[in-house]
Design a protein around this motif. Structure first.
Motif, PDB file in Angstrom:
ATOM      1  N   TYR A  71       0.833  -1.218   0.000  1.00  0.00           N
ATOM      2  CA  TYR A  71       0.000   0.000   0.000  1.00  0.00           C
ATOM      3  C   TYR A  71       0.862   1.260   0.000  1.00  0.00           C
ATOM      4  O   TYR A  71       0.493   2.275  -0.593  1.00  0.00           O
ATOM      5  N   THR A  72       2.022   1.187   0.643  1.00  0.00           N
ATOM      6  CA  THR A  72       2.890   2.365   0.779  1.00  0.00           C
ATOM      7  C   THR A  72       3.452   2.825  -0.564  1.00  0.00           C
ATOM      8  O   THR A  72       3.640   4.023  -0.779  1.00  0.00           O
ATOM      9  N   ALA A  75       1.078   5.025  -2.603  1.00  0.00           N
ATOM     10  CA  ALA A  75       0.782   6.190  -1.757  1.00  0.00           C
ATOM     11  C   ALA A  75       1.943   7.184  -1.785  1.00  0.00           C
ATOM     12  O   ALA A  75       1.733   8.400  -1.878  1.00  0.00           O
ATOM     13  N   ASP A  78       2.111   8.853  -5.263  1.00  0.00           N
ATOM     14  CA  ASP A  78       0.990   9.789  -5.394  1.00  0.00           C
ATOM     15  C   ASP A  78       1.244  11.066  -4.606  1.00  0.00           C
ATOM     16  O   ASP A  78       0.974  12.173  -5.088  1.00  0.00           O
ATOM     17  N   ASN A  79       1.761  10.932  -3.403  1.00  0.00           N
ATOM     18  CA  ASN A  79       2.011  12.112  -2.567  1.00  0.00           C
ATOM     19  C   ASN A  79       3.036  13.045  -3.192  1.00  0.00           C
ATOM     20  O   ASN A  79       2.986  14.261  -2.980  1.00  0.00           O
ATOM     21  N   GLY A  83      -0.400  14.189  -5.379  1.00  0.00           N
ATOM     22  CA  GLY A  83      -1.157  14.324  -4.143  1.00  0.00           C
ATOM     23  C   GLY A  83      -1.225  15.764  -3.697  1.00  0.00           C
ATOM     24  O   GLY A  83      -1.594  16.673  -4.455  1.00  0.00           O
ATOM     25  N   THR A 161      -4.397   2.181  -7.974  1.00  0.00           N
ATOM     26  CA  THR A 161      -4.903   3.291  -7.159  1.00  0.00           C
ATOM     27  C   THR A 161      -4.069   4.552  -7.366  1.00  0.00           C
ATOM     28  O   THR A 161      -4.514   5.642  -7.011  1.00  0.00           O
ATOM     29  N   LEU A 162      -2.876   4.414  -7.967  1.00  0.00           N
ATOM     30  CA  LEU A 162      -2.035   5.591  -8.205  1.00  0.00           C
ATOM     31  C   LEU A 162      -2.714   6.561  -9.166  1.00  0.00           C
ATOM     32  O   LEU A 162      -2.877   7.744  -8.851  1.00  0.00           O
ATOM     33  N   SER A 165      -6.026   7.851  -7.710  1.00  0.00           N
ATOM     34  CA  SER A 165      -5.809   8.872  -6.684  1.00  0.00           C
ATOM     35  C   SER A 165      -5.375  10.188  -7.304  1.00  0.00           C
ATOM     36  O   SER A 165      -5.725  11.263  -6.805  1.00  0.00           O
ATOM     37  N   TYR A 215      -9.198  -1.980  -1.017  1.00  0.00           N
ATOM     38  CA  TYR A 215      -8.609  -0.642  -1.144  1.00  0.00           C
ATOM     39  C   TYR A 215      -8.806  -0.101  -2.558  1.00  0.00           C
ATOM     40  O   TYR A 215      -9.154   1.077  -2.743  1.00  0.00           O
ATOM     41  N   VAL A 219     -11.036   3.329  -3.571  1.00  0.00           N
ATOM     42  CA  VAL A 219     -10.537   4.494  -4.313  1.00  0.00           C
ATOM     43  C   VAL A 219     -11.412   4.770  -5.535  1.00  0.00           C
ATOM     44  O   VAL A 219     -11.648   5.931  -5.895  1.00  0.00           O
ATOM     45  N   GLN A 266       8.316  11.633   2.112  1.00  0.00           N
ATOM     46  CA  GLN A 266       8.212  10.215   1.818  1.00  0.00           C
ATOM     47  C   GLN A 266       9.492   9.469   2.179  1.00  0.00           C
ATOM     48  O   GLN A 266       9.463   8.274   2.471  1.00  0.00           O
TER      49      GLN A 266
END
Length: 545
Positions: A71-72, A75, A78-79, A83, A161-162, A165, A215, A219, A266
């Motif tokens: 999951y990381t 995420a 994306d951040n 993000g 999900t990238l 998101s 997950y 999303v 990150q």
């Protein structure tokens, strides 16, 4: 800055106008923050239900560590690229178009930026799925081979999900720019509903894979909700991409330092995951659960940061630094007033909180203890984490993203040094304590820099107010802790945990009551925010009658 300074001085028309403007701006911020916080409350309640179900099904285990590692990866990417970085860079530009009433150009720029973000994120999604195994190996080289293999398989599932998101973040930025906060406020609720439904339906058959699939489903639901609210704005989408458009230069100039800061942040997450992977099994899960529980409390900082950003961007667009300072100071004071007693409660009562929420199924006493230690350590930095959300967005609104970047770079060095010192002493809880202490130092540095950037902002009155809240919180929480000791409340059974939480609730009421008696302005502000929904419900029922 004393909150009473928001009151106008009679006989000075300039001050009167400025004070009314600041009060109006803060009123808008609090209104939007209330909407956001209400959505976050629903999200956190459903999030706690999600954690109850997931912890009961999977406990603290190697397979759960594999999921959290997988999951990381999306995420983190994306951040950095799509993000908070791209949202923070785009919002000031969006605000300028809307302030100038150039809505058609606003929609065109928003469309082109969304197209660019999707092209980049879809490309990275495909690469992430193809290179899942070496990516996991690089992220957690000390993790056991079977767990690495499982994490790589889970990464293939969650990697899409990238780009989802990325689209979600752009839609959220657009909606926030036009003062629409309901859809963005519901993102956590629909995400959790997707995870809960999928895990309940599929976990007996496919185990941990149901969590990854849930997950992904969540999303998808998040993104659909934003499209539903966007319909009311009659969006004018343009299938175009003009990289030489002036707005791209403006956004790109703002994006680089913000993205660099996101990348630096990150790095801290990567450091923590890598170091935790070398600790006993369950350490990554304990830290993740503790961080999720803490998020239930620092959502105020998130809510204020999201709600204040559009208003600050508009104030910055007109170079209104005085009201910018007033708005930031008022936001920080309210945040400190609410989070300070929660910090003390979480430090002294972590086991009852973790036990009531997660203590069932495979989440045994050992898991509760591991997570509680991490939660108490994280809680030390609760106020700092909340303040960072507000202060970073204040800098972004002023197009001064380089200053938070410098603070973030220093934070990485501090965090790594603290990890090396604290992990041998406290184990996985040392990582949490390192995060907390780094957050406090970062918040202090950001306030000092903001005072230099905006001279109207004064840091000493905020420190004085924080000490007042800390003193009041410490006395009340200590008294309640002594009460629990006197009543011989244990830490082993559900009954003990519920009694301890009831005492904690009494502590909160005592804090608010004494603050009201002391005429602390933020207490009255909080009370009005709490009573406002009840008043609306009362008048609605009265009108129906």
């Amino acid at each position: 800055m004393d909150s009473n300074s928001l009151a106008p001085e009679l006989g000075n028309q300039d001050t009167l106008g400025e004070s009314h403007k600041a009060t109006h701006t803060m009123g808008r911020v609090l209104s939007f923050a209330t909407i956001t916080a209400a959505g976050f409350v629903l999200g956190r309640i459903s999030g706690l239900l999600r954690e109850m179900i997931v912890s009961a099904r999977f406990g603290l285990s190697a397979e759960l560590d594999a999921y959290f590692l997988a999951y990381t990866v999306p995420a983190i990417i994306d951040n950095v690229i799509a993000g908070s970085a791209i949202v923070a860079a785009a919002m000031p530009a969006f605000a300028r178009y809307l302030t100038a009433n150039q809505r058609a150009e606003f929609w065109r720029v928003a469309s082109m930026l969304t197209n660019l973000v999707l092209i980049v994120s879809i490309t990275l999604t495909i690469l992430g799925m193809l290179l899942a195994t070496p990516i996991i190996g690089a992220f957690a080289p000390k993790m056991s081979a079977p767990t690495q293999t499982l994490a790589a398989a889970l990464l293939v599932i969650v990697m899409p999900t990238l780009f989802l998101s990325a689209l979600l973040n752009m839609l959220t930025a657009i909606l926030n720019s036009v003062d629409r906060f309901v859809g963005p406020a519901l993102i956590f609720l629909v995400l959790n509903l997707g995870i809960i439904g999928t895990v309940l339906a599929l976990s007996p058959a496919i185990g941990i894979y149901s969590l990854a699939l849930g997950y992904l489903v969540g999303v998808v639901l998040q993104t659909l909700v934003q499209f539903f609210e966007l319909r009311a704005e009659r969006a004018q989408y343009a299938f175009a991409l003009e990289l030489r458009h002036p707005a791209f230069r403006e956004i790109g100039k703002a994006f680089l330092p913000i993205a660099a800061l996101a990348f630096v942040a990150q790095i801290n997450i990567l450091i923590d995951k890598s170091m935790a992977s070398a600790l006993p099994a369950g350490s990554i899960g304990a830290l993740q659960y503790a961080d999720t529980l803490l998020g239930t409390f620092y959502m105020l900082g998130t809510s204020l940061g999201i709600a204040v950003f559009p208003s600050l961007s508009r104030l910055a667009a007109t170079n209104d630094l005085e009201n910018t300072a007033r708005t930031v100071a008022a936001s920080l004071r309210l945040l400190i007033f609410i989070l300070m007693p929660l910090m003390f409660l979480l430090i002294l009562f972590p086991i009852p909180i973790v036990g009531v929420i997660l203590g069932r199924g495979r989440f045994d006493a050992g898991a509760i203890q591991m997570t509680a230690w991490a939660l108490a350590a994280y809680a030390v930095g609760l106020v700092g984490v909340g303040a960072i959300y507000v202060l970073q967005r204040a800098f972004y609104a002023l197009s001064a993203g380089k200053l938070p970047l410098f603070v973030g770079i220093g934070a990485v060095a501090v965090h790594l040094s603290l990890n090396l010192i604290l992990i041998p002493i406290f184990g996985h809880a040392g990582i949490a304590l390192s995060v907390a202490l780094t957050a406090l130092g970062s918040a202090l540095a950001l306030m000092i820099l903001f005072e230099r950037r905006v001279p109207h902002f004064k840091i000493l009155p905020i420190f004085g107010f924080a000490l007042k809240c800390a003193g009041l919180s410490a006395v009340i929480v200590l008294a309640d802790w002594l009460l629990s000791v006197g009543l011989r409340v244990g830490e082993q059974t559900l009954g003990d945990w519920l009694i301890a939480l009831a005492i904690a609730g009494l502590c909160g009421l005592s804090y608010l009551g004494i603050a009201l008696a002391l005429q602390i302005a933020e207490a009255h502000m909080l009370l009005r925010l709490l009573l406002k929904p009840l008043a609306r419900l009362w008048f609605w029922k009265k009108d129906e009658a």
